[in-house]
Write a protein that holds these residues in place. Structure first.
Motif, short mmCIF file in Angstrom:
data_model
loop_
_atom_site.label_atom_id
_atom_site.label_comp_id
_atom_site.label_asym_id
_atom_site.label_seq_id
_atom_site.Cartn_x
_atom_site.Cartn_y
_atom_site.Cartn_z
N GLU A 65 0.80 -1.23 0.00
CA GLU A 65 0.00 0.00 0.00
C GLU A 65 0.84 1.29 0.00
O GLU A 65 0.68 2.12 0.89
CB GLU A 65 -0.93 0.02 1.22
CG GLU A 65 -1.68 -1.28 1.36
CD GLU A 65 -3.17 -1.12 1.40
OE1 GLU A 65 -3.66 -0.03 1.06
OE2 GLU A 65 -3.83 -2.10 1.76
N PRO A 66 1.67 1.46 -1.03
CA PRO A 66 2.51 2.66 -1.06
C PRO A 66 1.72 3.96 -1.21
O PRO A 66 2.22 5.01 -0.85
CB PRO A 66 3.41 2.42 -2.28
CG PRO A 66 2.68 1.44 -3.12
CD PRO A 66 1.92 0.57 -2.16
N SER A 67 0.48 3.90 -1.70
CA SER A 67 -0.27 5.14 -1.92
C SER A 67 -1.03 5.60 -0.69
O SER A 67 -1.63 6.67 -0.69
CB SER A 67 -1.26 4.94 -3.07
OG SER A 67 -2.40 4.23 -2.62
N MET A 68 -1.01 4.79 0.37
CA MET A 68 -1.87 5.06 1.52
C MET A 68 -1.69 6.47 2.09
O MET A 68 -0.58 6.87 2.44
CB MET A 68 -1.63 4.04 2.61
CG MET A 68 -2.77 3.97 3.62
SD MET A 68 -2.22 3.19 5.11
CE MET A 68 -2.37 1.49 4.63
N GLY A 69 -2.79 7.21 2.17
CA GLY A 69 -2.79 8.53 2.80
C GLY A 69 -2.12 9.63 2.00
O GLY A 69 -1.88 10.71 2.53
N LEU A 70 -1.80 9.37 0.72
CA LEU A 70 -1.08 10.39 -0.05
C LEU A 70 -2.01 11.11 -1.03
O LEU A 70 -3.00 10.54 -1.51
CB LEU A 70 0.07 9.75 -0.82
CG LEU A 70 1.10 8.99 0.03
CD1 LEU A 70 2.21 8.44 -0.86
CD2 LEU A 70 1.69 9.89 1.12
N ALA A 71 -1.68 12.36 -1.32
CA ALA A 71 -2.46 13.14 -2.28
C ALA A 71 -2.32 12.53 -3.67
O ALA A 71 -1.28 11.95 -4.00
CB ALA A 71 -1.95 14.58 -2.29
N PRO A 72 -3.37 12.66 -4.50
CA PRO A 72 -3.36 12.03 -5.84
C PRO A 72 -2.10 12.30 -6.67
O PRO A 72 -1.58 11.39 -7.30
CB PRO A 72 -4.60 12.62 -6.51
CG PRO A 72 -5.52 12.95 -5.38
CD PRO A 72 -4.64 13.33 -4.22
N VAL A 73 -1.61 13.53 -6.62
CA VAL A 73 -0.44 13.86 -7.45
C VAL A 73 0.80 13.08 -6.97
O VAL A 73 1.63 12.63 -7.75
CB VAL A 73 -0.20 15.39 -7.49
CG1 VAL A 73 -0.04 15.97 -6.10
CG2 VAL A 73 1.01 15.73 -8.35
N ILE A 74 0.89 12.87 -5.64
CA ILE A 74 2.02 12.10 -5.08
C ILE A 74 1.85 10.62 -5.39
O ILE A 74 2.81 9.91 -5.70
CB ILE A 74 2.12 12.30 -3.54
CG1 ILE A 74 2.06 13.79 -3.16
CG2 ILE A 74 3.38 11.65 -2.99
CD1 ILE A 74 3.26 14.60 -3.56
N VAL A 75 0.59 10.15 -5.33
CA VAL A 75 0.31 8.75 -5.68
C VAL A 75 0.81 8.47 -7.09
O VAL A 75 1.49 7.47 -7.35
CB VAL A 75 -1.20 8.45 -5.57
CG1 VAL A 75 -1.51 7.06 -6.11
CG2 VAL A 75 -1.67 8.58 -4.12
N ASP A 76 0.52 9.40 -8.02
CA ASP A 76 0.97 9.23 -9.41
C ASP A 76 2.49 9.12 -9.47
O ASP A 76 3.03 8.29 -10.19
CB ASP A 76 0.52 10.41 -10.27
CG ASP A 76 -0.97 10.33 -10.60
OD1 ASP A 76 -1.57 9.25 -10.35
OD2 ASP A 76 -1.53 11.32 -11.08
N GLN A 77 3.17 9.99 -8.70
CA GLN A 77 4.64 9.96 -8.69
C GLN A 77 5.18 8.63 -8.19
O GLN A 77 6.11 8.06 -8.75
CB GLN A 77 5.18 11.05 -7.76
CG GLN A 77 5.28 12.42 -8.37
CD GLN A 77 5.77 13.43 -7.34
OE1 GLN A 77 6.51 13.10 -6.42
NE2 GLN A 77 5.33 14.68 -7.48
#
Ligand code: ATP
Ligand code: MG
Length: 253
Positions: free
Chosen positions: A168-180
């Motif tokens: 779950e690397p995307s957990m709690g991150l803003a969409p733009v950071i998730v994309d990165q």
């Protein structure tokens, strides 16, 4: 031969069985998505693969985990890391009171006698994530969530893994950071690293994955190419928020 071959994997906490006869394989160069709702056993699977379901913590795992043809089921976590399999754990788990640099160096502890490898990998991490270079002497606890995730990934990379497990690397991150973060995972794969990705953002995970496994209550219930999973009615209803009902008649009114 697959890079990773998992056969009849069972795992439990005390008397509570959490994984039941899980079978899966990962071929070199693939991104494999592991999909499942809360409590399905995804993190337990990542722990079992990494050698973290140790009996001393009232956890246990049985079954066979074969990495590059070698049965590693009996090996402790550091030995598995040494053989090229690294975990980026759920919740990142960076050491908040240590500097970014020290967090990264600890990621290379299994290669501490190979200072050239560690130095090369450190440079690779800081080139991949320039934000970490700017913050090298800062305490990890002062980083933003996205930066901490980069650090957790970087720490795993310092050991020069050939197979990386992301929980779950995307957990709690803003969409733009998730994309990165997800594009950095794709880049790693393009650079030759094999990836197992546990992700709640199922649509995004299946976009970058080659194949996937759906875990329900500790059982693998569906598996196949990512495109097939994306088209699967059951997957769409349960994980992609798409029902088979069409709303055309509603919009016509
Ligand atoms: N350390 C533990 N001790 C006892 N039970 C645990 C422990 N960790 C997890 N469990 C239980 O095992 C089951 C599977 O948990 P796990 O964390 O593997 O699920 P998950 O799919 O990763 O869920 P999530 O999407 O919330 O991260 C759950 O019922 C959970 O309560
Ligand atoms: Mg989890």
């Amino acid at each position: 031969m697959s890079m990773l071959d998992v056969r009849n994997l069972h795992a439990s906490y005390g008397d509570v069985a959490v994984l039941h006869d899980v079978n899966l394989h990962v071929d070199e160069g693939e991104i494999i998505a592991i999909v499942g709702s809360n409590g399905a056993g995804k993190t337990t699977l990542m722990r079992a693969l990494s050698g973290l379901m140790t009996r001393s913590r009232r956890m246990s795992a049985t079954g066979t985990v074969v990495l590059d043809g070698e049965d590693i089921s009996r090996l402790i976590a550091s030995r598995r890391l040494r053989r090229g399999m690294a975990l980026v754990p759920e919740g990142r788990q960076v050491w908040p009171e240590l500097s970014v640099e020290d967090n990264l160096l600890l990621g290379g502890f299994t290669r501490r006698r190979e200072s050239t490898v560690v130095a090369e990998q450190l440079d690779y991490v800081l080139t991949t994530f320039p934000r970490l270079r700017e913050r090298l002497q800062q305490d990890a606890g002062t980083l933003s969530g996205g930066e901490q995730q980069m650090l957790a990934i970087g720490r795993a990379l310092v050991s020069r893994p050939r197979l990386m497990l992301f929980d779950e690397p995307s957990m709690g991150l803003a969409p733009v950071i998730v994309d990165q973060i997800l594009s950095s995972i794709t880049q790693l794969r393009d650079g030759g690293t094999t990836v197992v990705l546990v992700e709640q953002m199922v649509n995004l995970a299946l976009e970058i994955a080659d194949r996937g496994y759906v875990l329900e209550r500790g059982h693998v219930v569906i598996s196949g190419p990512a495109a097939e999973l994306t088209a699967n009615e059951q997957v769409r209803a349960a994980y992609l928020g798409v029902t088979s009902t069409t709303y055309e008649s509603d919009t016509d009114d």
